[in-house]
Design a protein around this motif. Structure first.
Motif, PDB file in Angstrom:
ATOM      1  N   THR A   1       0.824  -1.213   0.000  1.00 15.99           N
ATOM      2  CA  THR A   1       0.000   0.000   0.000  1.00 15.99           C
ATOM      3  C   THR A   1       0.863   1.271   0.000  1.00 15.99           C
ATOM      4  OG1 THR A   1      -0.277  -0.423   2.387  1.00 15.99           O
ATOM      5  CG2 THR A   1      -2.138  -0.902   0.954  1.00 15.99           C
ATOM      6  N   PHE A   2       2.082   1.167   0.558  1.00 19.23           N
ATOM      7  CA  PHE A   2       3.029   2.286   0.476  1.00 19.23           C
ATOM      8  C   PHE A   2       3.363   2.586  -0.984  1.00 19.23           C
ATOM      9  CE2 PHE A   2       7.357   3.831  -0.004  1.00 19.23           C
ATOM     10  CZ  PHE A   2       7.458   4.846   0.929  1.00 19.23           C
ATOM     11  N   LEU A   3       3.653   1.541  -1.761  1.00 16.76           N
ATOM     12  CA  LEU A   3       3.988   1.730  -3.176  1.00 16.76           C
ATOM     13  C   LEU A   3       2.784   2.237  -3.967  1.00 16.76           C
ATOM     14  CD1 LEU A   3       6.185  -1.444  -3.773  1.00 16.76           C
ATOM     15  CD2 LEU A   3       6.952   0.922  -3.548  1.00 16.76           C
ATOM     16  N   ILE A   4       1.580   1.804  -3.603  1.00 17.59           N
ATOM     17  CA  ILE A   4       0.377   2.339  -4.253  1.00 17.59           C
ATOM     18  C   ILE A   4       0.255   3.837  -3.964  1.00 17.59           C
ATOM     19  CG2 ILE A   4      -2.148   2.294  -4.226  1.00 17.59           C
ATOM     20  CD1 ILE A   4      -1.961  -0.721  -3.708  1.00 17.59           C
ATOM     21  N   GLY A   5       0.509   4.211  -2.703  1.00 14.45           N
ATOM     22  CA  GLY A   5       0.471   5.623  -2.344  1.00 14.45           C
ATOM     23  C   GLY A   5       1.491   6.439  -3.113  1.00 14.45           C
TER      24      GLY A   5
END
Length: 732
Positions: free
Chosen positions: A589-593
């Motif tokens: 989810t960090f990379l999606i952000g």
């Protein structure tokens, strides 16, 4: 109507006045440079009113920017000047804008100005314009002694030099390159400034609880130019009489004013030999009929109109280009078309590259007697619905008439690729329009007659024109409880943003509800059963990882997952499996952000995200660990926000591990104890549960204290470093 009585303050103008000195500033490179100079020399007060005032715009380029001690970007320049002189008061009034211009505006303009400037900089968004109209006046008042007015905004896609090169490195904005752009502003000093300053103050005071005070007396510099007059700019006009004409729509506290409309019609009626017009839009049929009438009444009169050619999008094509076809037909009706040309300026270089010059200026000359420099397009909205201000100068002396003629000839020379001497020679002869159109220089800028049939067909009324070029508000005023009419204004930018945010949130919630109602396993009991089946197999860890990954993407509570994993896999393997799952979910989810941030979410989120970003960047791993220990926001939301920030993935994962693994151990004790209580309730299992809860609470309290101690130590270290630097500077 005789020449010296054209200005009528009861009909076509607000004020008549005089400029001790005045000169046109052609194209934004010249205007921005002049504005930068005046701001640098300001001592008391700066007022800027505009359609847009974008803090990111560079006022200086090239060598001038390199050599300047003051910042080039206007936001940084205002901040620097206000900090340098705390007694200086700066007022910035920008239109709140409409949804149609979101892609052309700084997303969080108000917050950017407020967050990055000191308290003596006051910023406000004007949201009082009726639905469909815009705040279109462009004014800058410096120390109540120098005024800028005309068609130029400090906005995206405006800056260009007079050469309008096909390849111009400075012609680039936050969203990429743009083509040649032409505009005209005017700088003036003397009595006219008092009136333009009064207009600017009125615009501010009607909206703000904190009024701009009227100065006791305007500075009197005699025939001298004041200190805030821009360096390197000579004055063309001296002691020139002028009039100020406005357009104001009917608003709650304002009656409709259509001075610009009446002024232009009256000026056209004065023309004898030549009318020159350059304007962004030409759609007002009333103006076309006035031009046609004067052409028929004055056989020697000729008219040249310069405008843009390539339309930007469907709305501009169908609202303005389709209407321009009708405008052209009306002007030419019953008139020799050699006397009237509607044109555009373009260039094709030796490599065959073609560029169209975008005309944004609002200029009109009537022979060598009147010069209009303003903000008003020849459109329906500029005559009735938008707020506009035009300054009309009268050539009362040979010197001022020469200035009007020079300004006109200089502009025509730029658009035709000629030098000023050749243009002046043509203007002194016969058949001016034909001579200007013929024998233009190859591979330079040339005027070409417009052919709007290439883009659209004539249309007197269509939905695009109704929306983009209306005469009246899109939604009429409504009667209140007292019977008073209240104007429906454009929705505020903040309202639009909240509406968009709520719509996006509603879609996400709806999607999650749909998934939760259709995916049978998405609840705590089924997840526990699913994990239970993998216990004691080789698929235990992959199963936990899969559950954490999907749960994180669906914003499923991580605490529920951690307790379930601990309850099933015990106080040892439960925390180990849990931390691997949490790290996988957090990293994903960090990379999606980060992807969303790069795609524009950082711009949408505005300066508040920048503040969070700074905190994360300053505290690094410890900051992330602290956030993980304190249950202040949903797990997946923290991951997304961290992705938008500039913290690295490795720092984020290390902070997540340090912040969550102790909790995982505590939850292992709690989760396993809960399972044992259900299976074999005893004093031992209850004791384990109590110990686990105490450890969990102790970790939260301890993390708060550690965070405060760390922050205090860091502030102390920063203070010592600052004192050391100051000491070294003193020694130096």
């Amino acid at each position: 109507m005789s020449t010296h009585k054209v200005f009528d303050s009861n009909k076509n103008c607000w004020k008549t006045s005089q400029a001790t000195h005045a000169t046109p500033l052609i194209d934004c490179a010249n205007y921005y440079s002049a504005l930068h100079s005046s701001i640098c020399n300001a001592k008391h007060q700066i007022i800027i009113v505009g359609w847009d005032i974008d803090s990111r715009i560079r006022l200086l380029h090239g060598e001038a920017e390199e050599q300047s001690e003051a910042p080039s970007r206007i936001g940084e320049l205002i901040k620097w000047k206000a900090e340098q002189n705390p007694d200086l008061q700066v007022y910035i009034l920008r239109w709140d804008s409409s949804f149609a211009f979101f892609d052309q505006r700084e997303m969080w303009a108000l917050e950017v100005w407020e967050d990055k400037t000191p308290d003596n900089v006051h910023v406000m968004l004007d949201d009082s314009i009726p639905m469909g109209g815009s705040q279109h006046q462009k004014l800058a008042i410096i120390d109540n002694e120098v005024a800028y007015s005309g068609g130029m905004d400090v906005a995206l896609h405006r800056w260009d030099t007079r050469e309008h090169l096909i390849d111009e490195p400075g012609r680039i904005g936050p969203d990429g390159e743009y083509g040649p752009f032409h505009d005209v502003q005017m700088v003036s000093c003397g009595p006219v400034v008092e009136h333009l300053a009064e207009l600017a103050r009125w615009r501010w005071n009607r909206l703000s609880d904190t009024a701009i005070d009227t100065p006791e007396a305007m500075p009197d510099h005699g025939n001298e130019r004041p200190e805030t007059w821009p360096q390197g700019v000579s004055s063309c006009f001296e002691n020139v009489p002028l009039a100020i004409a406005r357009t104001l729509p009917e608003m709650d506290d304002v009656e409709s004013v259509q001075e610009v409309r009446h002024m232009l019609l009256d000026l056209i009626g004065q023309a004898e030999r030549f009318i020159y017009i350059e304007n962004q839009f030409t759609t007002r049929e009333e103006i076309a009929r006035a031009l046609n009438k004067q052409l028929k009444a004055k056989p020697d009169l000729e008219v040249l109109i310069v405008s843009s050619y390539d339309p930007k999008g469907l709305f501009e094509t169908e609202a303005f280009w389709a209407s321009r076809l009708a405008f052209k037909d009306i002007i030419e009706d019953g008139v020799d078309t050699d006397r009237i040309k509607m044109t555009y300026s373009s260039i094709r270089d030796q490599q065959g590259r073609l560029a169209y010059k975008r005309i944004h200026s609002k200029v009109m000359t009537i022979d060598d007697r009147y010069l209009v420099i303003g903000s008003s397009n020849l459109s329906n909205r500029s005559m009735t619905l938008d707020t506009e201000v035009d300054v009309v100068m009268f050539g009362d002396t040979d010197s001022n008439r020469k200035c009007i003629a020079f300004t006109r000839d200089d502009l025509i020379a730029e658009h035709t690729g000629r030098d000023i001497e050749t243009t002046e020679s043509i203007m002194g002869g016969k058949h001016i329009v034909n001579e200007l159109m013929n024998n233009q220089i190859a591979h330079g800028y040339v005027l070409t007659e417009i052919n709007d049939e290439e883009f659209t067909e004539a249309s007197k009324a269509n939905i695009f024109r109704t929306i983009s070029d209306p005469e009246e508000p899109l939604i009429p005023p409504v009667k209140g409880l007292g019977g008073k009419l209240t104007a429906i204004t454009n929705p505020r930018r903040r309202t639009i943003m909240i509406t968009v945010g709520l719509a996006v949130l509603a879609c996400i919630v709806g999607l999650l509800l749909f998934i939760s109602n259709t995916v049978s396993w998405l609840d705590g009991d089924r997840i526990s059963a699913f994990l239970e089946e993998s216990r004691g197999t080789y698929f235990a860890l992959p199963t936990v990882l899969l559950v954490y990954l999907i749960g994180g993407l669906l914003f499923f509570p991580v605490t529920v997952l951690s307790l379930a994993v601990a309850a099933i896999f015990g106080p040892i393997w439960g925390p180990i499996y849990g931390i691997f799952g949490a790290l996988l979910s957090a990293g994903t989810t960090f990379l999606i952000g980060k992807g969303l941030g790069n795609a524009g979410l950082r711009k949408l989120a505005g300066p508040k995200v920048e503040a969070v970003d700074k905190k994360l960047a300053n505290t690094g791993i410890v900051g992330v660990a602290t956030i993980r220990m304190l249950p202040i926001a949903p797990f997946s939301l923290v991951n997304l926000v961290a992705g938008i920030s500039s913290i690295s993935l490795m720092q984020f994962l290390m902070g997540t591990f340090l912040g969550m693994f102790p909790q995982m151990i505590a939850k292992g004790l709690v989760g396993d104890s809960i399972m044992q209580i259900f299976k074999q309730p005893s004093a031992e299992t209850v004791t384990y549960l109590v110990i686990g809860l105490v450890v969990w609470i102790a970790m939260i309290v301890g993390s708060q204290k550690l965070a405060k101690m760390y922050q205090a130590k860091k502030q102390s270290d920063n203070a010592e470093d600052s004192e050391k630097e100051e000491s070294e500077q003193c020694i130096a």
